[in-house]
Design an enzyme around this catalytic site. Structure first.
Site: not given
Length: 440
Positions: A187, A328, A339, A360, A365, A425
């Site tokens: 991502c 993010h 975050e 988002k 996403h 990831f």
């Protein structure tokens, strides 16, 4: 400085534009996007600012899966056949098709026509476009074809799957012979692609780069896989528009999206020489690794913290100069909280002056194409002095200043400076420092 005259503009060959430590400055002069919100950058940006959601219910082929929502592009409205030939469609995966369209728009909005450039100019024009995941549905369908016989397997199967082929098709389509570099970092792919492209220009390997990513893997197998990871939202199947809700207390997972976004990056003197429209400047790029877990960030947010701090250092910007962070934040219970904790660590006492949002909620996403699309929104925010909102927030669950409605980005004295975060990831992190353009 030596200038090469083309039929349309001058192209500089200098390597020493002045900026921090004598580095070449990199600006953004064009943008293109195909997203669930719209088939171009402007329509997508307009709907983000309006607080609209493009998330809808999945079709009957997804029956029985825990998640029943996604942010899909309407292929009927997109009308691919009007943009691509039948051969193009046969050769390109869906993600590559979207990336090619986004690149075309980025070139058009930047008033740059590669076919009008000289051979030498195209040798200094590169492409850095990535892909986070290949199409699992194509793998599954091809496996079924193989069971019926070897000759049933398409000769284009492997080329359609390769993450590097979006890069290849864009370069071949426009005759671009500069760096041809593909990124695949889950991502964080899109943000890494933009940062790497910036470095190619800074180092003198190119004067112009098309950079971004494409992603299109909304299929039953992918949705099932992410459901098994317990990563997707399942609590809002009957109300898709509110399923993606970064920073909200009721968030329960991300919503899969698809699309592509490409930015046109140029060395500053190159852009000035041809009279290009300058939307914003890419100041810095920070990378880090969590070294913690295959899917979850470390609880202390150290990886995200390092990426942001390194982007600031690379940009030569102090934390107090940042007034906006495009997060993010995917709408997962753990990720958003960690975050926000990292943001507080980076900015300390300055945190209340930093506005934060994640778009988002509007487009879901986009996996490997999220960082580049959201960076595009930051670029337009810089150019137009307006901040995009986080939507679907009923009860804020984090200790940062979240923008819930589009608002003026008032910075007072000086230019507008932002950070854009992307995490993937495997613990891969990227942060970009983007600012409104200044002559100084």
């Amino acid at each position: 400085m030596r200038l090469l005259r083309s039929s349309k503009f001058f192209v500089p060959q200098a390597r020493n534009s002045s900026t921090q430590a004598g580095r070449r400055r990199v600006v953004i002069t064009g943008s293109g996007a195909v997203t669930p919100l719209g088939n171009n950058a402007q329509d997508s940006w307009r709907r983000v600012l309006a607080g609209e959601s493009a998330i809808s219910k999945l079709g009957p082929e997804f029956k029985g899966l825990p998640c029943q929502v996604a942010a899909q592009i309407s292929r009927e409205n997109l009308q691919l056949e009007t943009h691509l030939s039948k051969t193009d469609i046969k050769l390109m995966s869906p993600a590559t098709q979207l990336a090619v369209l986004a690149a075309e728009e980025a070139l058009a909005s930047g008033n740059l026509k590669p076919k009008e450039l000289s051979e030498e100019q195209r040798e200094r024009f590169g492409v850095c476009v990535g892909m986070g995941m290949f199409d699992l549905a194509e793998v599954y369908s091809t496996w079924n074809q193989l069971q019926r016989g070897y000759n049933r397997v398409s000769p284009f199967f492997v080329p359609r799957l390769l993450p590097s082929m979006a890069c290849g098709h864009i370069s071949m389509r426009h005759g671009l012979r500069g760096p041809n570099h593909s990124v695949s970092t889950a991502c964080a792919t899109g943000a890494h692609a933009l940062g790497d492209a910036m470095r190619f220009i800074r180092s003198g390997d190119a004067d112009v780069m098309l950079a971004g990513s494409g992603e299109a893997c909304i299929d039953p197998l992918s949705i099932a896989g992410f459901c098994r990871l317990r990563a997707l939202s399942t609590a809002f199947n009957d109300n898709p528009a509110v399923a993606s809700r970064p920073f909200d207390k009721a968030r329960d997972g991300f919503v899969m999206g698809e699309g592509a976004a490409v930015l046109l990056l140029e060395e500053l003197e190159h852009a000035r020489a041809r009279g290009a429209p300058i939307l914003a400047e890419l100041l810095g790029y920070g990378l880090s690794g969590d070294a913690h877990h295959i899917t979850s960030p470390s609880e202390d947010g150290s990886g995200a913290t390092l990426a942001m701090q390194r982007a600031l250092k690379d940009a030569g910007v102090s934390p107090e100069e940042i007034s906006y962070v495009n997060a993010h934040a995917t709408s997962t219970p753990t990720g958003d909280r960690i975050e926000s904790h990292a943001v507080r660590r980076v900015f300390g006492e300055h945190t209340p002056q930093v506005q934060v949002s994640s778009t988002k909620g509007a487009h879901g996403h986009l996996l490997g194409s999220s960082g580049n699309l959201e960076a595009l929104f930051v670029v337009h925010a810089c150019a137009e002095n307006i901040l995009p909102p986080s939507i679907n927030i009923e009860q804020l669950d984090v200790g940062v200043n979240v923008v819930t409605k589009a608002c003026e980005w008032s910075q007072g004295q000086g230019r507008r400076v932002a950070l854009k975060n992307s995490f993937g990831f495997g613990g891969t992190n990227a942060s970009l420092c983007i600012a409104s353009y200044s002559e100084e």
